[in-house]
Design a protein around this motif. Sequence first.
Motif, PDB file in Angstrom:
ATOM      1  N   THR A 174       0.859  -1.189   0.000  1.00 59.40           N
ATOM      2  CA  THR A 174       0.000   0.000   0.000  1.00 59.40           C
ATOM      3  C   THR A 174       0.895   1.238   0.000  1.00 59.40           C
ATOM      4  O   THR A 174       1.846   1.326   0.785  1.00 59.40           O
ATOM      5  CB  THR A 174      -0.915   0.034   1.234  1.00 59.40           C
ATOM      6  OG1 THR A 174      -1.803  -1.094   1.178  1.00 59.40           O
ATOM      7  CG2 THR A 174      -1.739   1.311   1.261  1.00 59.40           C
ATOM      8  N   GLU A 227       0.318   5.202   0.303  1.00 63.35           N
ATOM      9  CA  GLU A 227      -0.726   6.168   0.619  1.00 63.35           C
ATOM     10  C   GLU A 227      -0.101   7.393   1.277  1.00 63.35           C
ATOM     11  O   GLU A 227       0.692   7.262   2.222  1.00 63.35           O
ATOM     12  CB  GLU A 227      -1.739   5.514   1.566  1.00 63.35           C
ATOM     13  CG  GLU A 227      -3.055   6.228   1.682  1.00 63.35           C
ATOM     14  CD  GLU A 227      -4.061   5.373   2.439  1.00 63.35           C
ATOM     15  OE1 GLU A 227      -5.041   4.919   1.825  1.00 63.35           O
ATOM     16  OE2 GLU A 227      -3.848   5.138   3.653  1.00 63.35           O
ATOM     17  N   ASN A 228      -0.431   8.559   0.749  1.00 68.28           N
ATOM     18  CA  ASN A 228       0.138   9.806   1.274  1.00 68.28           C
ATOM     19  C   ASN A 228       1.663   9.740   1.348  1.00 68.28           C
ATOM     20  O   ASN A 228       2.282  10.181   2.316  1.00 68.28           O
ATOM     21  CB  ASN A 228      -0.455  10.129   2.652  1.00 68.28           C
ATOM     22  CG  ASN A 228      -1.954  10.387   2.574  1.00 68.28           C
ATOM     23  OD1 ASN A 228      -2.437  11.003   1.621  1.00 68.28           O
ATOM     24  ND2 ASN A 228      -2.691   9.887   3.552  1.00 68.28           N
ATOM     25  N   THR A 271       0.700  12.014  -4.602  1.00 69.41           N
ATOM     26  CA  THR A 271       1.233  10.695  -4.266  1.00 69.41           C
ATOM     27  C   THR A 271       1.542   9.883  -5.523  1.00 69.41           C
ATOM     28  O   THR A 271       2.548   9.187  -5.599  1.00 69.41           O
ATOM     29  CB  THR A 271       0.242   9.922  -3.385  1.00 69.41           C
ATOM     30  OG1 THR A 271       0.047  10.656  -2.168  1.00 69.41           O
ATOM     31  CG2 THR A 271       0.746   8.537  -3.046  1.00 69.41           C
ATOM     32  N   ASP A 281      -5.781   9.075  -3.029  1.00 65.01           N
ATOM     33  CA  ASP A 281      -4.608   9.356  -2.208  1.00 65.01           C
ATOM     34  C   ASP A 281      -3.576   8.235  -2.220  1.00 65.01           C
ATOM     35  O   ASP A 281      -2.592   8.257  -1.488  1.00 65.01           O
ATOM     36  CB  ASP A 281      -5.027   9.629  -0.759  1.00 65.01           C
ATOM     37  CG  ASP A 281      -5.772   8.445  -0.145  1.00 65.01           C
ATOM     38  OD1 ASP A 281      -6.163   7.531  -0.891  1.00 65.01           O
ATOM     39  OD2 ASP A 281      -5.972   8.445   1.089  1.00 65.01           O
ATOM     40  N   GLY A 282      -3.798   7.191  -3.059  1.00 63.27           N
ATOM     41  CA  GLY A 282      -2.847   6.099  -3.111  1.00 63.27           C
ATOM     42  C   GLY A 282      -3.435   4.852  -3.746  1.00 63.27           C
ATOM     43  O   GLY A 282      -4.461   4.911  -4.444  1.00 63.27           O
TER      44      GLY A 282
END
Length: 305
Positions: free
Chosen positions: A177, A179-180, A229, A249-250
Amino acid sequence: MNLQVILGNFALILFVLMVITGVIWCLDVFYLAKQRRAAANRALAEYDARAAKATADGIKLDNQGKRAQIEADLLRQPTWIEYSGSFFPVIALVFVLRSFLYEPFKIPSSSMVPTLLVGDLILVNKFTYGIRLPVINKKVIQINDPQRGDVMVFKYPMDMSQDYIKRVVGVPGDKITYENKRLTVNGVEVKYTALDDYLNDEKLVYNKQYEENLTGVSHRILNDETQSTYRREGVYPFPHSENCSYRSDGFTCVVPAGNYFMMGDNRDNSLDSRYWGFVPDQNIVGKAFFVWMNLGNLRRIGGIH
């Protein structure tokens, strides 16, 4: 295989040159040299007969100098054979070294800054991840598998004539993952330590710099606070894309068997697995382990982390 792929495959060019020069070398050693020797023996025998007759007739000849010149002229290799025979062992040695041991590469882009800089001349270990047949890149002996944190060279899945270099962040079965601008591997957040800002020589701006501890492997990464991102519009269709889910966001990807998820250390200036997907095992070239030269910065010489 088109012309661009052939010209971009130096190993194939070396292989063809090795075969051509090797055939000429073998032809000379096992056939042509014997033919020249036989012709020289006949000519020398004729010369010796004439010299003996002349001696019998009371004529004194300088036999040694003339005889040696005749032999040297007839045994001399033709130029094309001489050059081929000289090049063959050199080409064969280079081919073996590049194919099975170590291959040099030059870093062309800034996607791996700050770990690798543009102009770095690096060495790649070709046997760390197994022995592969040259040209076709088929693995015949398994040794080690790529590990998270390795800096790896591989054939770009969307254009096999190009070699890419990125860091392994996901191995088969991993759930990745991003993310951000932070990685999570199999539900565990990767640790980040803030470092001094890094001066981007290309844009003359400072980027945020962090030490990323990727499941025990520490290395530096860069983030550009002005960039998102990732760019959703930059994602291409790729095999196993169903293993990935994208959000604003990801995204999250599960790495399929026999594949790897790669990212550049210059996270916001890297075209990597976020956009074109996974790297199959058959695309692997080797593990980058040493910077042996950078003509613009001799202090770059050293190991790759």
